[in-house]
Enzyme design. Sequence first.
Site, PDB file in Angstrom:
ATOM      1  N   LYS A 280     -73.076  11.232  45.068  1.00  0.00           N
ATOM      2  CA  LYS A 280     -73.121  11.438  46.302  1.00  0.00           C
ATOM      3  C   LYS A 280     -72.569  10.551  47.457  1.00  0.00           C
ATOM      4  CE  LYS A 280     -76.881  13.135  49.518  1.00  0.00           C
ATOM      5  NZ  LYS A 280     -78.601  13.359  49.361  1.00  0.00           N
ATOM      6  N   GLU A 367     -93.000  22.598  47.747  1.00  0.00           N
ATOM      7  CA  GLU A 367     -93.899  22.724  48.755  1.00  0.00           C
ATOM      8  C   GLU A 367     -95.282  23.445  48.270  1.00  0.00           C
ATOM      9  OE1 GLU A 367     -89.829  22.377  50.528  1.00  0.00           O
ATOM     10  OE2 GLU A 367     -90.774  23.821  48.947  1.00  0.00           O
ATOM     11  N   ARG A 395     -92.519  28.293  52.488  1.00  0.00           N
ATOM     12  CA  ARG A 395     -92.374  28.585  51.114  1.00  0.00           C
ATOM     13  C   ARG A 395     -93.785  28.472  50.399  1.00  0.00           C
ATOM     14  NH1 ARG A 395     -87.425  25.780  48.610  1.00  0.00           N
ATOM     15  NH2 ARG A 395     -86.563  27.979  48.340  1.00  0.00           N
TER      16      ARG A 395
END
Length: 631
Positions: A280, A367, A395
């Site tokens: 990353k 979630e 969600r």
Amino acid sequence: MHLSEIVHPNQLRGLTIPQLKQIAHQIRDKHLETVANSGGHLGPGLGVVELTLALYQTLDLDRDKVIWDVGHQAYPHKLITGRYKQFHTLRQKNGIAGYLNRKESSFDHFGAGHASTSISSALGMALARDLQGDNYKVVAIIGDGSLTGGMALEAINHAGHLPHTNLMVVLNDNDMSISQNVGALSRYLNKIRLSPPMQFFSENIEEQLKQLPFVDKGELGRLKGGMKRLAVSKVGAVFEELGFTYIGPIDGHNLEELISTFQEAHKHPGPVLVHVATVKGKGYAIAEKDQVGYHAQNPFNLATGKALSSKTPKAPSYSKVFAETLIKIAEDDYRVVGITAAMATGTGLDKLQAKLPKQYFDVGIAEQHAVTMAAGMACEGMRPVVAIYSTFLQRAYDQIIHDVCIQNLPVFFCLDRAGIVGADGPTHQGMYDIAYLRCIPNMVLMAPKDEAELQRMLVTGINYTDGPIAMRYPRGNGYGAPLLEEGWEPLPIGKAELLRQGDDLLIVAYGSMVYPAVQVAEILSEHGIRASVVNARFAKPIDVELMVPLAKKIGRVVTLEEGCIAGGFGSGLMEALMDHQVAVPVTRIGVPDILVEHAAPNESMADLGLTSPQIAERVLKLFSKTPAVVG
């Protein structure tokens, strides 16, 4: 060839490795230049440059479809699909979206702002292709952090059950979500990263076995499969057992290896998973060193990596006040715990982790699990504080209803980024939480007018044990309200605050719209209209003891909220007035029934007519007309 000349990804086909490396360098330069100037996501896109170029060289993008998980890793995709000249408008009003958008480009095959959606949508496209008798390729690209989302695992489970459905999944494994990945799956992938590459293992075994004089063709196939299973048990056993052909891990920044691997993977029938190890922030040393901090950035100095400072001192952000206050409360009560779903830095809970690690839980991009885990903790007397962005809590809606509200458990939901969030666009706007939570029995809803009131509401929510309670608060900085270091008093549930008295109009504002409401009243006073202003504090229960008599006495009501009008706070007040047989004109002002596109928050507020002067002008027009009930 220069990057600016690429208007179609098929132009990559046939380019040499040196030419692709040159394009990769130009992508990173353009990416860094743009984000440094206007802000945006930085690390994710820098990490997939070679992956994107190599994969696209092996596809025919006039027919084949690539589905990205979470659009912020798709900046290189945007740069090679005809958006180079507009890329400087990234995340700006009327400019290039920060995520994938089907309306923006025919190469954005599926909109993606939230995580863990790519494999499901790609599998749906592959099944549609087969039913329609077509044969184009479908590739899903998913980050390793997104695998913590249950939806991704559900899709893998289903795809593995369909051995005749050709689908490629590219696992972009950089060991990161926004923050460090969490969970057993992440540990497993880390082990794989340290294992030797496996992409051509079975072919190499076959060539070696052919040299043995005692091995016939029947034995060859059986030995080959057995040897592969033996090796894959250490490398990709989970995916192989789920029905995928596993290839990897491979170096995600080696173009030659990537291209040859993708070409090989396309030949395999059925579902295939290519495991690609990336870094990353690749190519920008500062981002590689601080992968959490440089996941996304406000405008910054490219040479130093430091944010461009504002000359005007700012009040602390709501997230910071939330985190620091929560820490002080949690220090005195071990039962208070903070729960996040892979958004530690965004919600401020990274501060709780640093100070009280045993009272901090990051569940990954999950979630639903976060909410039900909190419910379990509440069953045992803990005081769980679930800090999730408004848009992401959507969600877990079933879990809120089924696992928390039906059982009336004291879970405290803290909804960061409620209201208009700006450049992230429709997938991230926190527009719906008032409406989607207000209709659930047992739920209490509140919103602070400023950061000082947030402190009191945080205490209120933690002390409330009669059932679930939720607090919404906006993105960004507060108003500079004086903060208390300790001694916060909880608010009485369902009690509003009268801030200003007037006999001509009642303005009832919720949360972030309270300060604008006071400004509206001041503007109206210059035109001879005296307005009462109420800080509602609670959207449920509504303070009917205060508001019903005021509405009845004054005879005209305006409600203000930074959320959808349909089913929102204003609707709740209208319902309360009707329940008490008070028939007065009510004008609800908030976000209409539209999707709010990406722009700076102040630009969106102006476009929606939610600035104080615009609201005052609208009210003045109402006073020039015969009173009527307005919705």
